[in-house]
Scaffold this motif. Structure first.
Motif, PDB file in Angstrom:
ATOM      1  N   TRP A 204       0.614  -0.913   0.296  1.00 29.11           N
ATOM      2  CA  TRP A 204       0.004  -0.048   0.010  1.00 29.11           C
ATOM      3  C   TRP A 204       0.963   1.228   0.128  1.00 29.11           C
ATOM      4  O   TRP A 204       1.493   1.232   1.076  1.00 29.11           O
ATOM      5  CB  TRP A 204      -0.927   0.107   1.140  1.00 29.11           C
ATOM      6  CG  TRP A 204      -1.976  -0.905   1.253  1.00 29.11           C
ATOM      7  CD1 TRP A 204      -3.193  -0.878  -0.154  1.00 29.11           C
ATOM      8  CD2 TRP A 204      -2.122  -2.262   1.333  1.00 29.11           C
ATOM      9  NE1 TRP A 204      -4.267  -2.238   0.626  1.00 29.11           N
ATOM     10  CE2 TRP A 204      -3.634  -2.646   1.511  1.00 29.11           C
ATOM     11  CE3 TRP A 204      -0.824  -2.869   2.320  1.00 29.11           C
ATOM     12  CZ2 TRP A 204      -3.997  -4.576   1.795  1.00 29.11           C
ATOM     13  CZ3 TRP A 204      -1.928  -4.243   2.999  1.00 29.11           C
ATOM     14  CH2 TRP A 204      -2.467  -5.105   2.533  1.00 29.11           C
ATOM     15  N   ALA A 216       3.186   0.458   2.529  1.00 25.87           N
ATOM     16  CA  ALA A 216       3.653  -0.957   4.069  1.00 25.87           C
ATOM     17  C   ALA A 216       3.198  -1.573   2.998  1.00 25.87           C
ATOM     18  O   ALA A 216       2.250  -2.149   2.364  1.00 25.87           O
ATOM     19  CB  ALA A 216       2.362  -0.529   4.327  1.00 25.87           C
ATOM     20  N   CYS A 218       3.623  -5.573   2.799  1.00 24.44           N
ATOM     21  CA  CYS A 218       2.984  -6.864   3.518  1.00 24.44           C
ATOM     22  C   CYS A 218       3.067  -7.921   2.726  1.00 24.44           C
ATOM     23  O   CYS A 218       2.988  -8.224   1.706  1.00 24.44           O
ATOM     24  CB  CYS A 218       1.585  -6.328   4.317  1.00 24.44           C
ATOM     25  SG  CYS A 218       1.488  -5.364   4.803  1.00 24.44           S
ATOM     26  N   VAL A 241       3.589  -7.922   8.707  1.00 21.20           N
ATOM     27  CA  VAL A 241       4.396  -6.676   7.674  1.00 21.20           C
ATOM     28  C   VAL A 241       5.861  -6.884   7.525  1.00 21.20           C
ATOM     29  O   VAL A 241       6.758  -6.665   9.072  1.00 21.20           O
ATOM     30  CB  VAL A 241       3.842  -5.681   8.854  1.00 21.20           C
ATOM     31  CG1 VAL A 241       4.363  -4.185   8.749  1.00 21.20           C
ATOM     32  CG2 VAL A 241       2.752  -5.600   9.365  1.00 21.20           C
ATOM     33  N   ALA A 263      -4.163  -0.873   5.953  1.00 20.61           N
ATOM     34  CA  ALA A 263      -3.598  -3.187   6.232  1.00 20.61           C
ATOM     35  C   ALA A 263      -3.428  -3.086   6.516  1.00 20.61           C
ATOM     36  O   ALA A 263      -4.348  -4.658   6.572  1.00 20.61           O
ATOM     37  CB  ALA A 263      -1.373  -2.664   6.475  1.00 20.61           C
ATOM     38  N   GLU A 266      -7.305  -3.912   5.575  1.00 18.24           N
ATOM     39  CA  GLU A 266      -7.237  -5.187   5.087  1.00 18.24           C
ATOM     40  C   GLU A 266      -7.267  -6.557   4.726  1.00 18.24           C
ATOM     41  O   GLU A 266      -7.416  -7.856   4.391  1.00 18.24           O
ATOM     42  CB  GLU A 266      -6.546  -4.723   3.095  1.00 18.24           C
ATOM     43  CG  GLU A 266      -7.051  -3.823   2.520  1.00 18.24           C
ATOM     44  CD  GLU A 266      -8.441  -3.593   2.176  1.00 18.24           C
ATOM     45  OE1 GLU A 266      -8.584  -5.160   1.512  1.00 18.24           O
ATOM     46  OE2 GLU A 266      -8.977  -3.202   2.478  1.00 18.24           O
ATOM     47  N   THR A 275      -1.257 -10.055  12.777  1.00 14.52           N
ATOM     48  CA  THR A 275       0.019  -9.836  12.522  1.00 14.52           C
ATOM     49  C   THR A 275       1.348  -9.777  12.894  1.00 14.52           C
ATOM     50  O   THR A 275       1.116  -9.625  14.640  1.00 14.52           O
ATOM     51  CB  THR A 275      -0.450  -8.120  11.755  1.00 14.52           C
ATOM     52  OG1 THR A 275      -0.678  -7.573  12.868  1.00 14.52           O
ATOM     53  CG2 THR A 275      -1.713  -8.417  10.563  1.00 14.52           C
TER      54      THR A 275
END
Length: 311
Positions: A204, A216, A218, A241, A263, A266, A275
């Motif tokens: 992103w 970002a 990921c 991440v 992030a 999503e 995460t």
């Protein structure tokens, strides 16, 4: 090694007491076996592995070219067991030829703080932490977008923009962590970013007035039993991440928080129940930012460079 079985069980029990998010203690890989005894007769063990990384590979951007890694089995002996095992490792390392681009590495649960004192005493520095964040029930609601900032998925046409932001993050991390800014970093990073685009990994970009000011990068990962990452995380679907970078003149303005709000939403929408990421505890920006985002350390990697400095 009979002692290894009992130590592994005791170490799993210790991990359960220290941090409920830890997976069971994993058997060590093949390597040089070390054993040591405490004054009271209790024994501990460990395995030292040696890896050499070829110049020009992605691993060399966050690791020394020569790496010795200890996988301890100290059971329930705590800091005393860690200390005698490190002493034995130092004697082994003294008989090893290590160049200037070398390191010793040991990764241990962050909350088992009794290990910190012996690691510091033997010259190690906590350079990297694996931190985790779990989603609460339901898809997290996105907050109202920050005025003037838009976040969108990057496409292969954004390669140069993504590459520039990743190289900026690498340069900063090399000042405050385990990263190494090598002469071929741009070529290596370019190939890595191209591969991640080909894999469809979500990246992103945050833009202000049409100019990219943050990234970002990921990935979604299914952690399954017996995989290498399962020695660090419990099984399940995780969002990784990989890299977050904010342009220098945009830091402190909320761009990073806006990127992570998108992030996290999503990744959770795509099935992740949590995460994880790696950050450098000596980094004065990351150590504060990630705590505010709901992350907390699970594992800490203690490192010493060069390997010949182990004492």
């Amino acid at each position: 090694m009979r002692v290894a079985g009992s130590l592994l069980g005791a170490q799993t029990t210790r991990f359960e007491q220290v941090d409920p998010l830890l997976p069971p203690a994993a058997p060590p890989p093949d390597g040089q076996v070390l054993t040591a005894a405490l004054p009271g007769g209790d024994r501990v063990a460990g395995v030292v592995t040696h890896s050499t990384f070829e110049p020009g590979t992605a691993t060399t951007l966050w690791s020394a070219l020569q790496l010795w890694e200890m996988h301890p089995l100290v059971g329930a002996t705590g800091g005393a067991g860690m200390d005698v095992l490190l002493r034995e490792w130092a004697r082994l390392q003294a008989r090893t030829t290590a160049g200037p681009d070398s390191a010793c590495l040991l990764t241990w649960p962050s909350r088992d703080t009794v290990a910190a004192q012996p690691l510091l005493a033997h010259g190690f520095t906590p350079l990297t932490s694996l931190a985790v964040r779990h989603f609460r029930a339901g898809t997290p609601m996105r907050r109202a977008p920050q005025a003037g900032v838009t976040v969108r998925l990057a496409t292969p046409s954004d390669l140069e923009t993504v590459l520039a932001l990743e190289l900026a993050e690498l340069a900063y991390s090399a000042l405050v962590g385990a990263a190494v800014l090598r002469p071929d970093a741009e070529r290596v990073k370019r190939a890595t970013v191209v591969r991640h685009f080909e894999q469809g990994d979500p990246m992103w970009l945050a833009e202000r007035d049409g100019v990219a000011v943050g990234l970002a990068h990921c990935r979604l990962m299914d952690v399954v039993a017996d995989s290498l990452i399962a020695t660090r995380l419990r099984p399940g679907r995780w969002g990784y991440v990989n890299c977050v970078s904010v342009a220098d003149d945009a830091r402190g303005s909320g761009v990073g928080s806006e990127l992570m709000a998108v992030a996290h939403h999503e990744l959770h929408s795509r099935g992740a129940t949590g995460t994880f990421l790696y950050f450098n505890p000596p980094n004065p920006l990351a150590s504060v930012f990630w705590a505010r985002q709901g992350y907390r350390p699970l594992w800490t990697s203690w490192e010493l460079r060069p390997a010949s400095a182990l004492r």
